[in-house]
Design an enzyme around this catalytic site. Structure first.
Site, short mmCIF file in Angstrom:
data_model
loop_
_atom_site.label_atom_id
_atom_site.label_comp_id
_atom_site.label_asym_id
_atom_site.label_seq_id
_atom_site.Cartn_x
_atom_site.Cartn_y
_atom_site.Cartn_z
N GLY A 16 0.79 -1.23 -0.12
CA GLY A 16 0.08 0.08 0.18
C GLY A 16 0.84 1.19 -0.02
O GLY A 16 0.30 2.25 0.21
N GLY A 19 -0.29 4.42 -2.17
CA GLY A 19 -1.63 5.06 -1.61
C GLY A 19 -1.36 6.31 -0.81
O GLY A 19 -0.21 6.86 -0.42
N GLY A 22 0.42 5.57 2.48
CA GLY A 22 1.73 4.90 2.29
C GLY A 22 2.83 5.99 1.51
O GLY A 22 3.77 5.90 2.06
N TYR A 142 -15.07 -4.80 5.92
CA TYR A 142 -13.85 -4.18 5.69
C TYR A 142 -13.08 -4.05 7.09
O TYR A 142 -12.12 -4.45 7.50
CB TYR A 142 -13.80 -2.88 5.32
N LYS A 146 -9.80 -6.10 8.87
CA LYS A 146 -8.66 -5.68 9.29
C LYS A 146 -8.41 -5.95 10.84
O LYS A 146 -7.22 -5.94 11.30
CB LYS A 146 -8.80 -4.04 9.06
#
Length: 148
Positions: A16, A19, A22, A142, A146
């Protein structure tokens, strides 16, 4: 004496890393001396796929993995594809963590999400609050993945 990681001596993989979060993390790592940073792109490594993870680990040979990658969408996408969001994010995290363990990665950091916290978490949030209830429904697949 404080146990501080010498970033300049480590091979770092940031999933990531291209992103939003990131790119900011990469800048901070470089400020702290990191020179060898591997950023796997989804076009090259589908982190839901165990074979792709193994190939990515062989290519990157990381000492440290910082796992930011996620399959995300908006509320509409979450409602239309809850199982896909849950599966992709769960498998990405679990398989990456396990394969990192099997290949001897020194340190694995998994970045969570506020979506993992229960819908009615008291503010300000505390780490212990993560387990006091179910996440907000539109983000639950989601958030649960996570959290795992």
């Amino acid at each position: 004496m404080e146990n501080v990681l010498n970033w300049a001596e480590k091979r770092i993989c940031v999933t990531g890393g291209a992103g939003f979060l990131g790119t900011h993390l990469i800048k901070e790592l470089k400020k702290r001396g990191a020179r060898d940073i591997f950023i796997p792109k989804i076009e090259d490594y589908d982190l839901v796929d165990k074979d792709a993870i193994q190939r990515m680990l062989a290519d990157a040979q990381p000492d440290v993995i910082i796992h930011l990658a996620a399959h995300v969408g908006g509320i509409g996408a979450n409602r239309e594809h809850p199982a896909e969001f849950f599966y992709d994010n769960l498998m990405m995290g679990v398989q990456l963590l396990h394969q990192a363990y099997l290949t001897g990665v020194e340190k694995f950091v998994a970045i969570g999400t506020v979506c993992a916290y229960p819908k009615f978490t008291p503010v300000p949030f505390k780490e212990d609050d993560l387990w006091i209830g179910y996440p907000e429904e539109t983000n639950a697949p989601y958030g649960l993945a996570k959290k795992m």
